[in-house]
Design a protein around this motif. Structure first.
Motif, PDB file in Angstrom:
ATOM      1  N   VAL A  64       7.641  18.142  -5.606  1.00  0.00           N
ATOM      2  CA  VAL A  64       7.941  16.717  -5.485  1.00  0.00           C
ATOM      3  C   VAL A  64       7.438  16.187  -4.149  1.00  0.00           C
ATOM      4  N   GLU A  65       7.662  16.942  -3.077  1.00  0.00           N
ATOM      5  CA  GLU A  65       7.174  16.540  -1.750  1.00  0.00           C
ATOM      6  C   GLU A  65       5.661  16.364  -1.731  1.00  0.00           C
ATOM      7  N   GLU A  66       4.956  17.317  -2.323  1.00  0.00           N
ATOM      8  CA  GLU A  66       3.493  17.237  -2.370  1.00  0.00           C
ATOM      9  C   GLU A  66       3.040  15.983  -3.110  1.00  0.00           C
ATOM     10  N   GLN A  67       3.703  15.673  -4.206  1.00  0.00           N
ATOM     11  CA  GLN A  67       3.304  14.510  -4.993  1.00  0.00           C
ATOM     12  C   GLN A  67       3.727  13.199  -4.321  1.00  0.00           C
ATOM     13  N   LEU A  68       4.825  13.220  -3.587  1.00  0.00           N
ATOM     14  CA  LEU A  68       5.184  12.051  -2.779  1.00  0.00           C
ATOM     15  C   LEU A  68       4.088  11.785  -1.747  1.00  0.00           C
ATOM     16  N   ASP A  69       3.593  12.862  -1.125  1.00  0.00           N
ATOM     17  CA  ASP A  69       2.505  12.724  -0.147  1.00  0.00           C
ATOM     18  C   ASP A  69       1.255  12.126  -0.788  1.00  0.00           C
ATOM     19  N   VAL A  70       0.941  12.544  -2.007  1.00  0.00           N
ATOM     20  CA  VAL A  70      -0.230  12.001  -2.711  1.00  0.00           C
ATOM     21  C   VAL A  70      -0.048  10.496  -2.936  1.00  0.00           C
ATOM     22  N   LEU A  71       1.138  10.099  -3.366  1.00  0.00           N
ATOM     23  CA  LEU A  71       1.399   8.680  -3.617  1.00  0.00           C
ATOM     24  C   LEU A  71       1.396   7.859  -2.330  1.00  0.00           C
ATOM     25  N   VAL A  72       1.858   8.446  -1.235  1.00  0.00           N
ATOM     26  CA  VAL A  72       1.806   7.758   0.064  1.00  0.00           C
ATOM     27  C   VAL A  72       0.349   7.631   0.510  1.00  0.00           C
ATOM     28  N   GLU A  73      -0.413   8.706   0.371  1.00  0.00           N
ATOM     29  CA  GLU A  73      -1.830   8.688   0.745  1.00  0.00           C
ATOM     30  C   GLU A  73      -2.604   7.637  -0.036  1.00  0.00           C
ATOM     31  N   ALA A  74      -2.239   7.435  -1.299  1.00  0.00           N
ATOM     32  CA  ALA A  74      -2.911   6.466  -2.161  1.00  0.00           C
ATOM     33  C   ALA A  74      -2.392   5.045  -1.938  1.00  0.00           C
ATOM     34  N   ASN A  75      -1.439   4.877  -1.023  1.00  0.00           N
ATOM     35  CA  ASN A  75      -0.849   3.581  -0.690  1.00  0.00           C
ATOM     36  C   ASN A  75      -0.041   2.964  -1.837  1.00  0.00           C
ATOM     37  N   ILE A  76       0.384   3.784  -2.784  1.00  0.00           N
ATOM     38  CA  ILE A  76       1.286   3.320  -3.846  1.00  0.00           C
ATOM     39  C   ILE A  76       2.701   3.280  -3.277  1.00  0.00           C
ATOM     40  N   LEU A  77       3.035   4.296  -2.479  1.00  0.00           N
ATOM     41  CA  LEU A  77       4.333   4.374  -1.817  1.00  0.00           C
ATOM     42  C   LEU A  77       4.128   4.384  -0.315  1.00  0.00           C
ATOM     43  N   ALA A  78       5.184   4.053   0.397  1.00  0.00           N
ATOM     44  CA  ALA A  78       5.207   4.169   1.855  1.00  0.00           C
ATOM     45  C   ALA A  78       6.510   4.839   2.241  1.00  0.00           C
ATOM     46  N   ILE A  79       6.526   5.348   3.459  1.00  0.00           N
ATOM     47  CA  ILE A  79       7.763   5.881   4.021  1.00  0.00           C
ATOM     48  C   ILE A  79       8.371   4.769   4.864  1.00  0.00           C
ATOM     49  N   TYR A  80       9.586   4.405   4.520  1.00  0.00           N
ATOM     50  CA  TYR A  80      10.329   3.372   5.242  1.00  0.00           C
ATOM     51  C   TYR A  80      11.426   4.078   6.032  1.00  0.00           C
ATOM     52  N   GLU A  81      11.428   3.888   7.328  1.00  0.00           N
ATOM     53  CA  GLU A  81      12.421   4.561   8.169  1.00  0.00           C
ATOM     54  C   GLU A  81      13.525   3.601   8.570  1.00  0.00           C
ATOM     55  N   TYR A  82      14.720   4.168   8.691  1.00  0.00           N
ATOM     56  CA  TYR A  82      15.886   3.412   9.156  1.00  0.00           C
ATOM     57  C   TYR A  82      16.526   4.236  10.273  1.00  0.00           C
ATOM     58  N   PRO A  83      16.010   4.090  11.526  1.00  0.00           N
ATOM     59  CA  PRO A  83      16.448   4.926  12.653  1.00  0.00           C
ATOM     60  C   PRO A  83      17.959   4.958  12.914  1.00  0.00           C
ATOM     61  N   PRO A  84      18.715   3.869  12.678  1.00  0.00           N
ATOM     62  CA  PRO A  84      20.161   3.979  12.948  1.00  0.00           C
ATOM     63  C   PRO A  84      20.854   5.107  12.171  1.00  0.00           C
ATOM     64  N   ASN A  85      20.311   5.487  11.016  1.00  0.00           N
ATOM     65  CA  ASN A  85      20.925   6.562  10.237  1.00  0.00           C
ATOM     66  C   ASN A  85      20.699   7.937  10.855  1.00  0.00           C
ATOM     67  N   LYS A  86      19.733   8.067  11.767  1.00  0.00           N
ATOM     68  CA  LYS A  86      19.477   9.358  12.411  1.00  0.00           C
ATOM     69  C   LYS A  86      20.707   9.832  13.168  1.00  0.00           C
ATOM     70  N   GLU A  87      21.472   8.904  13.668  1.00  0.00           N
ATOM     71  CA  GLU A  87      22.668   9.230  14.460  1.00  0.00           C
ATOM     72  C   GLU A  87      23.879   9.553  13.601  1.00  0.00           C
ATOM     73  N   LYS A  88      23.775   9.331  12.297  1.00  0.00           N
ATOM     74  CA  LYS A  88      24.924   9.518  11.408  1.00  0.00           C
ATOM     75  C   LYS A  88      24.718  10.745  10.534  1.00  0.00           C
ATOM     76  N   ARG A  89      25.595  11.676  10.687  1.00  0.00           N
ATOM     77  CA  ARG A  89      25.518  12.942   9.950  1.00  0.00           C
ATOM     78  C   ARG A  89      25.628  12.670   8.442  1.00  0.00           C
ATOM     79  N   GLY A  90      24.736  13.286   7.709  1.00  0.00           N
ATOM     80  CA  GLY A  90      24.800  13.210   6.250  1.00  0.00           C
ATOM     81  C   GLY A  90      24.128  12.002   5.638  1.00  0.00           C
ATOM     82  N   LEU A  91      23.532  11.137   6.467  1.00  0.00           N
ATOM     83  CA  LEU A  91      22.850   9.971   5.918  1.00  0.00           C
ATOM     84  C   LEU A  91      21.335  10.129   6.090  1.00  0.00           C
TER      85      LEU A  91
END
Length: 157
Positions: A64-91
């Motif tokens: 699944v990870e490999e195919q997510l990378d393919v879709l990101v590379e093809a610009n169909i998907l993007a990775i959207y980050e939400y940095p405030p969750n980095k500080e919260k365990r389990g999110l």
């Protein structure tokens, strides 16, 4: 499969049928198709890798990870980050979602007609505590055009 991301816009405009064939191949591969279905069924159209894996139990996380990378590379998907969750365990703080280009492609290939069914499947699927926690986690906003494509209201992001 040809590396779609390596092709220039001019090449694609010169041969739109080839581009269409490549996109059909990209979207019809089983795991990538399942990823798209999991995302368009998600109430927020943004999902963590764990959420996506939950909806594709027959494939390994690595696949699944490999195919997510393919879709990101093809610009169909993007990775959207939400940095405030980095500080919260389990999110989760990293989410996969459709790009503006991806929304156009999904529209062109009639994926959007399946959104109501994909959402119903998502809603009816049993989810464990971790997946429910991920689903309820705060996440970044999608581009306005993507929100409009999927008809997301303000309370959805």
């Amino acid at each position: 499969m040809a590396d779609i991301s390596a092709r220039s816009k001019a090449d694609n405009e010169e041969n739109p049928l080839e581009r269409q064939r490549e996109l059909m191949e990209l979207l019809s591969q089983e795991t990538r198709h399942s990823i798209i279905q999991a995302l368009v069924g998600h109430p927020k159209i943004l999902a963590s890798a764990d959420e996506i894996n939950h909806f594709i139990p027959s494939k390994s996380k690595k696949t699944v990870e490999e195919q997510l990378d393919v879709l990101v590379e093809a610009n169909i998907l993007a990775i959207y980050e939400y940095p405030p969750n980095k500080e919260k365990r389990g999110l989760p703080w990293k989410f996969y979602g459709v790009t503006e280009y991806g929304a156009d492609v999904l529209g062109d290939f009639n994926y959007l007609k399946g959104v109501p069914l994909a959402r119903a499947v998502h809603q009816k699927t049993r989810k464990g505590e971790k997946i429910e926690r991920h689903e309820m986690a705060p996440r970044p906003p999608l581009p306005e055009s993507v929100r409009e494509t999927f008809r997301l209201d303000e309370g959805s992001t």
